[in-house]
Design a protein around this motif. Sequence first.
Motif, PDB file in Angstrom:
ATOM      1  N   LEU A  33       0.707  -1.217  -0.032  1.00  0.00           N
ATOM      2  CA  LEU A  33       0.018   0.059   0.007  1.00  0.00           C
ATOM      3  C   LEU A  33       0.670   1.260   0.030  1.00  0.00           C
ATOM      4  N   MET A  34       2.013   1.180   0.666  1.00  0.00           N
ATOM      5  CA  MET A  34       2.907   2.208   0.480  1.00  0.00           C
ATOM      6  C   MET A  34       4.456   1.760  -0.146  1.00  0.00           C
ATOM      7  N   SER A  35       4.259   1.529  -1.340  1.00  0.00           N
ATOM      8  CA  SER A  35       5.599   0.771  -1.681  1.00  0.00           C
ATOM      9  C   SER A  35       6.890   1.132  -2.012  1.00  0.00           C
ATOM     10  N   GLY A  36       6.871   2.606  -1.890  1.00  0.00           N
ATOM     11  CA  GLY A  36       8.006   3.389  -1.714  1.00  0.00           C
ATOM     12  C   GLY A  36       8.922   2.785  -2.909  1.00  0.00           C
ATOM     13  N   THR A  37      10.316   2.243  -2.576  1.00  0.00           N
ATOM     14  CA  THR A  37      11.227   1.729  -3.550  1.00  0.00           C
ATOM     15  C   THR A  37      10.821   0.582  -4.465  1.00  0.00           C
ATOM     16  N   GLY A  38       9.736  -0.177  -3.782  1.00  0.00           N
ATOM     17  CA  GLY A  38       9.245  -1.221  -4.472  1.00  0.00           C
ATOM     18  C   GLY A  38       9.806  -2.675  -4.438  1.00  0.00           C
ATOM     19  N   ILE A  39      10.854  -2.648  -3.159  1.00  0.00           N
ATOM     20  CA  ILE A  39      11.500  -3.829  -3.125  1.00  0.00           C
ATOM     21  C   ILE A  39      10.626  -5.083  -2.587  1.00  0.00           C
ATOM     22  N   ILE A  40       9.520  -4.867  -1.687  1.00  0.00           N
ATOM     23  CA  ILE A  40       8.863  -5.628  -1.347  1.00  0.00           C
ATOM     24  C   ILE A  40       8.154  -6.348  -2.609  1.00  0.00           C
ATOM     25  N   SER A  41       7.418  -5.369  -3.121  1.00  0.00           N
ATOM     26  CA  SER A  41       6.617  -5.832  -4.470  1.00  0.00           C
ATOM     27  C   SER A  41       7.478  -6.797  -5.399  1.00  0.00           C
ATOM     28  N   ARG A  45       6.643 -10.447  -6.338  1.00  0.00           N
ATOM     29  CA  ARG A  45       6.375 -10.975  -7.873  1.00  0.00           C
ATOM     30  C   ARG A  45       7.534 -12.199  -8.028  1.00  0.00           C
ATOM     31  N   LYS A  46       8.566 -12.274  -7.691  1.00  0.00           N
ATOM     32  CA  LYS A  46       9.720 -13.501  -7.726  1.00  0.00           C
ATOM     33  C   LYS A  46       8.962 -14.777  -7.236  1.00  0.00           C
ATOM     34  N   ARG A  47       8.070 -14.627  -6.150  1.00  0.00           N
ATOM     35  CA  ARG A  47       7.448 -15.650  -5.578  1.00  0.00           C
ATOM     36  C   ARG A  47       6.166 -15.972  -5.917  1.00  0.00           C
ATOM     37  N   ASP A  48       5.540 -15.441  -7.206  1.00  0.00           N
ATOM     38  CA  ASP A  48       4.645 -15.839  -7.811  1.00  0.00           C
ATOM     39  C   ASP A  48       3.030 -15.347  -7.237  1.00  0.00           C
ATOM     40  N   HIS A  63       8.934   3.565 -10.098  1.00  0.00           N
ATOM     41  CA  HIS A  63       9.753   2.111  -9.637  1.00  0.00           C
ATOM     42  C   HIS A  63       8.945   1.207  -9.624  1.00  0.00           C
ATOM     43  N   SER A  64       7.451   1.219  -9.340  1.00  0.00           N
ATOM     44  CA  SER A  64       6.902   0.034  -9.349  1.00  0.00           C
ATOM     45  C   SER A  64       6.506  -0.499 -10.651  1.00  0.00           C
ATOM     46  N   ILE A  65       6.025   0.660 -11.606  1.00  0.00           N
ATOM     47  CA  ILE A  65       5.998   0.240 -13.198  1.00  0.00           C
ATOM     48  C   ILE A  65       7.110  -0.647 -13.489  1.00  0.00           C
ATOM     49  N   VAL A  66       8.452  -0.150 -13.311  1.00  0.00           N
ATOM     50  CA  VAL A  66       9.456  -0.956 -13.734  1.00  0.00           C
ATOM     51  C   VAL A  66       9.570  -2.305 -13.107  1.00  0.00           C
ATOM     52  N   ASN A  67       9.395  -2.514 -11.945  1.00  0.00           N
ATOM     53  CA  ASN A  67       9.374  -3.568 -11.069  1.00  0.00           C
ATOM     54  C   ASN A  67       8.365  -4.638 -11.324  1.00  0.00           C
ATOM     55  N   LEU A  68       7.097  -4.205 -12.006  1.00  0.00           N
ATOM     56  CA  LEU A  68       6.045  -5.129 -12.204  1.00  0.00           C
ATOM     57  C   LEU A  68       5.683  -5.187 -13.591  1.00  0.00           C
TER      58      LEU A  68
END
Length: 355
Positions: A33-41, A45-48, A63-68
């Motif tokens: 909900l407060m994704s920040g750098t996106g490291i948790i997202s 994602r790597k864990r499906d 950052h989230s667009i790039v990560n996801l």
Amino acid sequence: MGYRYIGSKVKVVDNVIGKITEICPSKGRVADLMSGTGIISTELRKRDYKITANDLMTYSYHHSIVNLKFSSSPKFEKLLNFISDIYDLDIELSPYENVINFLNNIKPKRGYFWNEFSYEGNPQNTERPRNYFSPENAQKLDGIREVINNLSCDHIINDLEKSLLLHDLIMAANDIANIAGTYGHYMSKLNGRALTELNLKCTELFLKPDVEDHIVMQGYAEENANKIKCDLCYIDPPYMKRQYAANYHILETLARGDEPEAIGVSGLRPWRDQYSNFCTKTKIRQSFKTIIENMECNNFLISYSEDGLLSIEDFELLLSNFGDVNIDTFSHKRFRSNNSSLKNELVEYLIHLQC
């Protein structure tokens, strides 16, 4: 390239991911909900898992667009056609690498960043020039910013490609900024990596054919809560009074591609439109209530620390009105400035609320 960011979850990502996997099975939907750098997202994602990422800040959105949202390497077809007449492409490099080389060789410009954020500038709202970037790096930022904006306006790059290039620009700028920690102020003299040349690098993208499973949102958590349905909602709120919008104003300006009025000695952009109630002790309780009451979710996992505005006892009392509360406690080495009186170890909490 790395994140210089208050509350980054790099040090505790294993604790957070471990707790999420304990509560919610793989392939479930998790809201960051407060994704920040996106490291948790990214790790989820790597864990499906299916991810809904949200943040108030524009740079976090990119950052989230790039990560996801990448399932294959970017092709930049229109852009390569555009630049092939003015720039020699290297056939041994990927399209992405050629684009980054092109941007790194853009002609510097004495523009907004040079004027407002380098010591050679003549800022509008303060007599003394600011020193966030060397004059050379500020000019490179101005040149690259202008090109990315023009490419987007002319539809030569699409929204996904624009997010990637802005992400790369933000990361490169963050690497050579003349700051001690945040952009609340700059250091008086250029030193260390601030003396090195701005250099964009290709992000190591996590590519997977699952982009339709992920949702990226931008806005207040309290306002977007009723738009989200998930198996677990992870919340990493601000712990203290420091507003992210003020402390990372330069990254927000890079992300938006605008030229706001730079106010005061620190050159803050007008940031009240991104004011967070989680940084205010009198408003934080109502913000949590709004989220929990309005989201279609039975499990909330909240990161917090002993430095937070609320004591862990107050926090537990607040959450107990909505269900069962379980708290995991752990500690890690905190970041300390040279003159800090804070202890070396920081106690952090993972609070699980089951409604």
